[in-house]
Design a protein around this motif. Structure first.
Motif, PDB file in Angstrom:
ATOM      1  N   SER A  35      14.493  -4.195 -63.523  1.00  0.00           N
ATOM      2  CA  SER A  35      13.403  -3.451 -64.234  1.00  0.00           C
ATOM      3  C   SER A  35      12.435  -4.871 -64.685  1.00  0.00           C
ATOM      4  N   SER A  36      13.091  -6.006 -64.914  1.00  0.00           N
ATOM      5  CA  SER A  36      12.085  -6.972 -65.523  1.00  0.00           C
ATOM      6  C   SER A  36      11.521  -7.905 -64.373  1.00  0.00           C
ATOM      7  N   THR A  37      10.324  -8.420 -64.740  1.00  0.00           N
ATOM      8  CA  THR A  37       9.476  -9.448 -63.773  1.00  0.00           C
ATOM      9  C   THR A  37      10.469 -10.526 -63.237  1.00  0.00           C
ATOM     10  N   ALA A  38      11.120 -11.017 -64.234  1.00  0.00           N
ATOM     11  CA  ALA A  38      11.814 -12.222 -63.837  1.00  0.00           C
ATOM     12  C   ALA A  38      13.063 -11.993 -62.999  1.00  0.00           C
ATOM     13  N   GLY A  39      13.757 -10.463 -63.314  1.00  0.00           N
ATOM     14  CA  GLY A  39      14.742 -10.137 -62.409  1.00  0.00           C
ATOM     15  C   GLY A  39      14.152  -9.917 -61.020  1.00  0.00           C
ATOM     16  N   MET A  40      12.991  -9.375 -60.817  1.00  0.00           N
ATOM     17  CA  MET A  40      12.224  -8.957 -59.485  1.00  0.00           C
ATOM     18  C   MET A  40      12.086 -10.288 -58.997  1.00  0.00           C
ATOM     19  N   SER A  41      11.663 -11.208 -59.762  1.00  0.00           N
ATOM     20  CA  SER A  41      11.350 -12.615 -59.148  1.00  0.00           C
ATOM     21  C   SER A  41      12.625 -13.188 -58.492  1.00  0.00           C
ATOM     22  N   GLN A  42      13.625 -12.972 -59.226  1.00  0.00           N
ATOM     23  CA  GLN A  42      14.748 -13.602 -58.635  1.00  0.00           C
ATOM     24  C   GLN A  42      15.114 -12.910 -57.286  1.00  0.00           C
ATOM     25  N   CYS A  43      15.072 -11.627 -57.334  1.00  0.00           N
ATOM     26  CA  CYS A  43      15.283 -10.868 -56.234  1.00  0.00           C
ATOM     27  C   CYS A  43      14.385 -11.498 -54.919  1.00  0.00           C
ATOM     28  N   TYR A  44      13.129 -11.739 -55.064  1.00  0.00           N
ATOM     29  CA  TYR A  44      12.284 -12.245 -54.066  1.00  0.00           C
ATOM     30  C   TYR A  44      12.686 -13.598 -53.613  1.00  0.00           C
ATOM     31  N   SER A  45      13.179 -14.578 -54.829  1.00  0.00           N
ATOM     32  CA  SER A  45      13.596 -15.701 -54.569  1.00  0.00           C
ATOM     33  C   SER A  45      15.097 -15.944 -53.514  1.00  0.00           C
ATOM     34  N   THR A  46      15.749 -15.112 -53.938  1.00  0.00           N
ATOM     35  CA  THR A  46      17.077 -14.858 -53.125  1.00  0.00           C
ATOM     36  C   THR A  46      16.805 -14.421 -51.656  1.00  0.00           C
ATOM     37  N   ALA A  47      15.811 -13.648 -51.468  1.00  0.00           N
ATOM     38  CA  ALA A  47      15.586 -12.901 -50.181  1.00  0.00           C
ATOM     39  C   ALA A  47      14.984 -14.061 -49.421  1.00  0.00           C
ATOM     40  N   THR A  48      14.033 -14.708 -50.069  1.00  0.00           N
ATOM     41  CA  THR A  48      13.169 -15.956 -49.512  1.00  0.00           C
ATOM     42  C   THR A  48      14.308 -17.042 -48.885  1.00  0.00           C
ATOM     43  N   GLN A  49      15.200 -17.416 -49.772  1.00  0.00           N
ATOM     44  CA  GLN A  49      16.308 -18.326 -49.398  1.00  0.00           C
ATOM     45  C   GLN A  49      17.313 -17.898 -48.018  1.00  0.00           C
ATOM     46  N   ALA A  50      17.435 -16.295 -48.077  1.00  0.00           N
ATOM     47  CA  ALA A  50      18.207 -15.759 -47.216  1.00  0.00           C
ATOM     48  C   ALA A  50      17.373 -15.796 -45.645  1.00  0.00           C
ATOM     49  N   TRP A  51      16.114 -15.513 -45.896  1.00  0.00           N
ATOM     50  CA  TRP A  51      15.416 -15.652 -44.641  1.00  0.00           C
ATOM     51  C   TRP A  51      14.980 -16.787 -44.345  1.00  0.00           C
ATOM     52  N   ASP A  52      14.846 -18.123 -45.175  1.00  0.00           N
ATOM     53  CA  ASP A  52      14.764 -19.380 -44.796  1.00  0.00           C
ATOM     54  C   ASP A  52      16.070 -19.718 -43.915  1.00  0.00           C
ATOM     55  N   LYS A  53      17.460 -19.386 -44.308  1.00  0.00           N
ATOM     56  CA  LYS A  53      18.588 -19.662 -43.691  1.00  0.00           C
ATOM     57  C   LYS A  53      18.501 -19.066 -42.564  1.00  0.00           C
ATOM     58  N   GLU A  54      18.229 -17.741 -42.255  1.00  0.00           N
ATOM     59  CA  GLU A  54      18.181 -17.193 -40.895  1.00  0.00           C
ATOM     60  C   GLU A  54      16.942 -17.906 -39.981  1.00  0.00           C
ATOM     61  N   MET A  55      15.859 -18.069 -40.535  1.00  0.00           N
ATOM     62  CA  MET A  55      14.666 -18.904 -39.826  1.00  0.00           C
ATOM     63  C   MET A  55      15.294 -20.260 -39.180  1.00  0.00           C
ATOM     64  N   ASN A  56      15.969 -20.885 -40.120  1.00  0.00           N
ATOM     65  CA  ASN A  56      16.597 -22.193 -39.654  1.00  0.00           C
ATOM     66  C   ASN A  56      17.530 -21.984 -38.490  1.00  0.00           C
TER      67      ASN A  56
END
Length: 137
Positions: A35-56
């Protein structure tokens, strides 16, 4: 007939979620919990890292199947895309940070996920031999 509409809507939304990529499902579940901006930002960061791993993984797998000019062209294209990604991130940070305050982090994060996700799926479609479905490109 109307009493079945909510059931049909629930089924359709469940089907849509089931067809999502697991990374997208995890992102949505994370965003639903936070529910917090910081928490949601972390969600996006984690997803970006996962998609980066998938892309690689997609890029590496594709490169193993290529030789000669196609391999060189793909390497050039991926390097150019990485430059584009970094430039787009810089532009997004500059724009959103000046126009949106604390919400900027969410828009920047969502944009990063989208960029890397699209590239991963594009590479995946190349590995499959083309785009049989326009959504796969």
């Amino acid at each position: 007939m109307k009493k079945w509409l909510p059931v049909a809507a629930l089924f359709a939304s469940s089907l849509a979620l089931a067809q999502q990529h697991p990374i997208d499902q995890q992102l949505q579940q994370c965003l639903d919990r936070e529910s917090s901006t910081a928490g949601m930002s972390q969600c996006y960061s984690t997803a970006t890292q996962a998609w980066d791993k998938e892309m690689n993984a997609q890029y590496t797998g594709l490169m193993k199947t290529l030789t000669g000019e196609p391999k060189d062209k793909l390497r050039q294209a991926q390097r150019a895309w990485l430059t584009y990604r970094d430039s787009w991130r810089d532009a997004s940070v500059s724009y959103f940070s000046r126009t949106q305050g604390s919400v900027a982090a969410l828009n920047i994060g969502a944009g990063q996920v989208s960029l890397v996700r699209n590239q991963a799926l594009t590479l995946q479609s190349l590995r499959k031999g083309g785009c049989t479905n326009p959504d796969d490109c």
